[in-house]
Design an enzyme around this catalytic site. Sequence first.
Site, mmCIF file in Angstrom:
data_model
loop_
_atom_site.group_PDB
_atom_site.id
_atom_site.type_symbol
_atom_site.label_atom_id
_atom_site.label_comp_id
_atom_site.label_asym_id
_atom_site.label_seq_id
_atom_site.Cartn_x
_atom_site.Cartn_y
_atom_site.Cartn_z
ATOM 1 N N HIS A 101 -2.069 -7.547 0.212
ATOM 2 C CA HIS A 101 -3.126 -6.601 0.593
ATOM 3 C C HIS A 101 -3.116 -6.301 2.088
ATOM 4 C CE1 HIS A 101 -5.848 -10.154 1.356
ATOM 5 N NE2 HIS A 101 -6.340 -9.357 2.258
ATOM 6 N N ASP A 237 -0.568 -12.686 -4.046
ATOM 7 C CA ASP A 237 -0.904 -11.796 -2.933
ATOM 8 C C ASP A 237 -0.026 -12.049 -1.695
ATOM 9 O OD1 ASP A 237 -2.162 -10.100 -1.190
ATOM 10 O OD2 ASP A 237 -4.189 -10.736 -1.699
ATOM 11 N N SER A 669 -6.785 -13.448 6.202
ATOM 12 C CA SER A 669 -5.842 -13.084 5.154
ATOM 13 C C SER A 669 -4.433 -13.181 5.685
ATOM 14 C CB SER A 669 -6.100 -11.657 4.687
ATOM 15 O OG SER A 669 -7.054 -11.681 3.686
HETATM 16 N N1 ARG Z 1 -11.002 -10.105 -0.850
HETATM 17 C C1 ARG Z 1 -9.796 -10.186 -0.091
HETATM 18 C C2 ARG Z 1 -10.086 -9.790 1.362
HETATM 19 O O1 ARG Z 1 -11.184 -9.728 1.764
HETATM 20 C C3 ARG Z 1 -8.680 -9.411 -0.709
HETATM 21 C C4 ARG Z 1 -8.836 -7.934 -0.686
HETATM 22 C C5 ARG Z 1 -7.737 -7.134 -1.304
HETATM 23 N N2 ARG Z 1 -7.759 -7.099 -2.722
HETATM 24 C C6 ARG Z 1 -8.409 -6.184 -3.497
HETATM 25 N N3 ARG Z 1 -8.383 -6.307 -4.787
HETATM 26 N N4 ARG Z 1 -9.086 -5.171 -2.998
HETATM 27 O O2 ARG Z 1 -9.503 -9.058 2.055
HETATM 28 N N1 GLU Z 2 -9.132 -11.170 2.091
HETATM 29 C C1 GLU Z 2 -9.693 -11.469 3.373
HETATM 30 C C2 GLU Z 2 -8.902 -10.842 4.514
HETATM 31 O O1 GLU Z 2 -8.358 -9.774 4.364
HETATM 32 C C3 GLU Z 2 -9.839 -12.922 3.493
HETATM 33 C C4 GLU Z 2 -10.960 -13.290 2.660
HETATM 34 C C5 GLU Z 2 -12.143 -13.644 3.487
HETATM 35 O O2 GLU Z 2 -12.916 -12.760 3.910
HETATM 36 O O3 GLU Z 2 -12.266 -14.851 3.694
HETATM 37 O O4 GLU Z 2 -8.897 -11.308 5.617
#
Ligand code: ARG
Ligand code: GLU
Length: 748
Positions: A101, A237, A669
């Site tokens: 991502h 991921d 991330s």
């Molecule tokens: N929750 C994770 C973060 O904050 C992954 C985001 C990407 N994945 C998604 N399905 N949108 O960035």
């Molecule tokens: N998916 C998040 C990022 O892009 C990390 C998840 C979080 O917020 O801890 O940094």
Amino acid sequence: MDSIKVIDMLRKGIILVVIVAFVVNAANAVEGMWLPIMLKKYNIEQMQAEGFKLSAEDIYDINKASLKDAIVGLVRLSKPFRHFCTGEIVSPEGLVLTNHHCGFGAIQKHSTVENNLLKDGFWAMNKNEELTNEGIGMCLLKRMEDVTAKVLVNIPDGADAYIRDSVIQSNIAIIEEDAIKETHYLAKVKPFFAGNEYYLSVYEIFRDIRLVGAPPSAIGKFGGDTDNWMWPRHTGDFSMFRIYANKDNEPADYNDENIPYKPLMHLPIAIDEIKKDDFTMVMGYPGTTEEYLPSFAINLRANVTNPARIKIRTEVINIMKTGMLTSPEVRIQYSSKVAHKANGWKKRIGENKGLVRLNAIEKKQEQEKLFTDWVNQNEERIKEYGDIFNNYEDLYGQLNEYQFVYAYFNESILGTELIDLAGSYSDLFEYKKESNNEDVEMKIDDLTKKTKNFFKDYHRPTDKKLFVALLSFYYNDVDAKYHPKSFSAIDKKYKGDYEACFINLFEKSMFNNPEKLNNFLNNYSVSKNKKLSSDPVMKLFIESMYVYHNSVSPYLVSIKQDISNLHKTYVKGIRELNSDKIYFPDANSTFRIAYGKVDNYIPSDAVEYKCFTTLQGIMEKDNPDIFDYDVPQRLRDLYKSKNFGEYANSDGTMPVCFTASNHTTGGNSGSPVLNADGHLIGINFDRNWEGTMSDLMYDPEMCRNITLDARYILFIIDKYAGAKHLVNEMTLVKESKQNPQAIKKEKK
Ligand code: ARG
Ligand code: GLU
């Protein structure tokens, strides 16, 4: 809190209550994102007690290679300097692992319906096949330094906030300039502890970053937005990039002659089995946490801004997803946009639930009561801190309305892509007849590029729906005194039918028509500015900006400035009150280290989540009819034949993800998750939904970071993609526990 502590508290009376209430469970102090230069002083003993086998210098050292030299921050070169993700160097040839991502935008930019890297994945079989990515940079931290004294020097006694701030800014400018003299580095000084301390970071930024590999979305985004922020999780991921440098191993713009960067250090990858309670450490660039806010701020977030943003995004996501069902092309066009919207949307929903579950507002109020009791114990404190909460209450009372309008302004006005595009064109108003032709031409080139990019990902019917829906939210929910002038036609001309009005504005604008825009750009002269300013979408932009700059931003800025001055005092007080406790500074996109252990959690009554998932879980979710769970046939086959190579667990299962108790946030991330030997065991990519309030209030029982197991990454690269040459580039270690010195081999 354990029972001994409680009994102790009762025995020793109120003073101790004050202290303990602010101290997080010290026996299991997983909360915190720590500064690399403070590890030696504050953390290393505890880390070692919890199993870590290296020294503070092995993590951060400016005289010899250390782990920090293998960690990169991902930045957008055209935007103000801020890390949006983290990555780690895993080969002597500058190979970098980060999240899928994090690379998503880059992968999407290389994708078309015919050559769909998002859908099919991408693996460079040799270096010539690696793909360039304009605009992405990766930076390495060279050093960090406490510069508080230098920043706060020469502030006149009794200076008001304005003078104080301007002296600070000019001191910072001097420090930053001095720090990079005769180098190609970049220096940033940032406030910590709400401006009670300042630290300098010096970076080297690489600008030629190439895409090396990415699994298909059905692996890299398995579970999609459905599983996002959730555990149990099965998302592969990850994506891979390579840093290129000039022949002197220094940053350079993209150039055929550039060669793979040779790092001071790369992370060895441990392929040992991971066990519950194993020590873990996360390094990288967490973006923002706000752990020391007063109750009033939590109230604003939980009851004003989060609900507003959730409401608007719910509709936006629905419209985009409906559009994406119409064709594979629209699916590609809106995939990155919807992922971005949905991510913040779901996070805020989880955060609000967590704040309610924790009784966060009441908890903060209790702390404030204790703080007040402490203040009232002596005259000096009363003088310094006596008015804090009255002032907070007054300021947040004023801020609520502006912050609400600001949320709507951002989500609905600027969230409307056409208005945002019109915003870029508004730069043309700066030009007059006498303006330098070259400047104008450069701007036109820039806009031509931007416009082309914009329409690559544009679906008119979907955008029309979004346009109408977003403006309708603003019209219906925001007080009329903040409406752009064009809205007055709704009553006058459209008899209250606001949708009809917005449809008409949309249809009459040239901003949804690439031919008209190109024609405009190709034949541009300053005399055309008049026509530009009469476009209905441009008008909306100008009018909204007018409202914002006159009726919102001046108040917002001044109230926030007052709050931030107050906050500086409050944080100082909190630290004074508990002078024995070591506080961590809130995340602010600077290099941090978090540590904890592989751990499970109990999300709700009678439910316990284990901390590991395996490939079997992917097969359980497999469903070709559901886009998010459509497992590639090749992965099914590998599962059936149990062709897991050396990457499987001893019981024959194939690991996928695990949870641990490291305090992380957005920006982490792609962060490496390391074991006690400093070897890579996975990549951080998410948090559990029950723990998303950790940006405001951490709960050691509930907060977990979610990590992609390094062995699943290796399995996908090697067995799924047949790109073993990439694995061969890396340093794999087994039984690393007998070989804690392994990383030291790399050192110069
Ligand atoms: N929750 C994770 C973060 O904050 C992954 C985001 C990407 N994945 C998604 N399905 N949108 O960035
Ligand atoms: N998916 C998040 C990022 O892009 C990390 C998840 C979080 O917020 O801890 O940094």
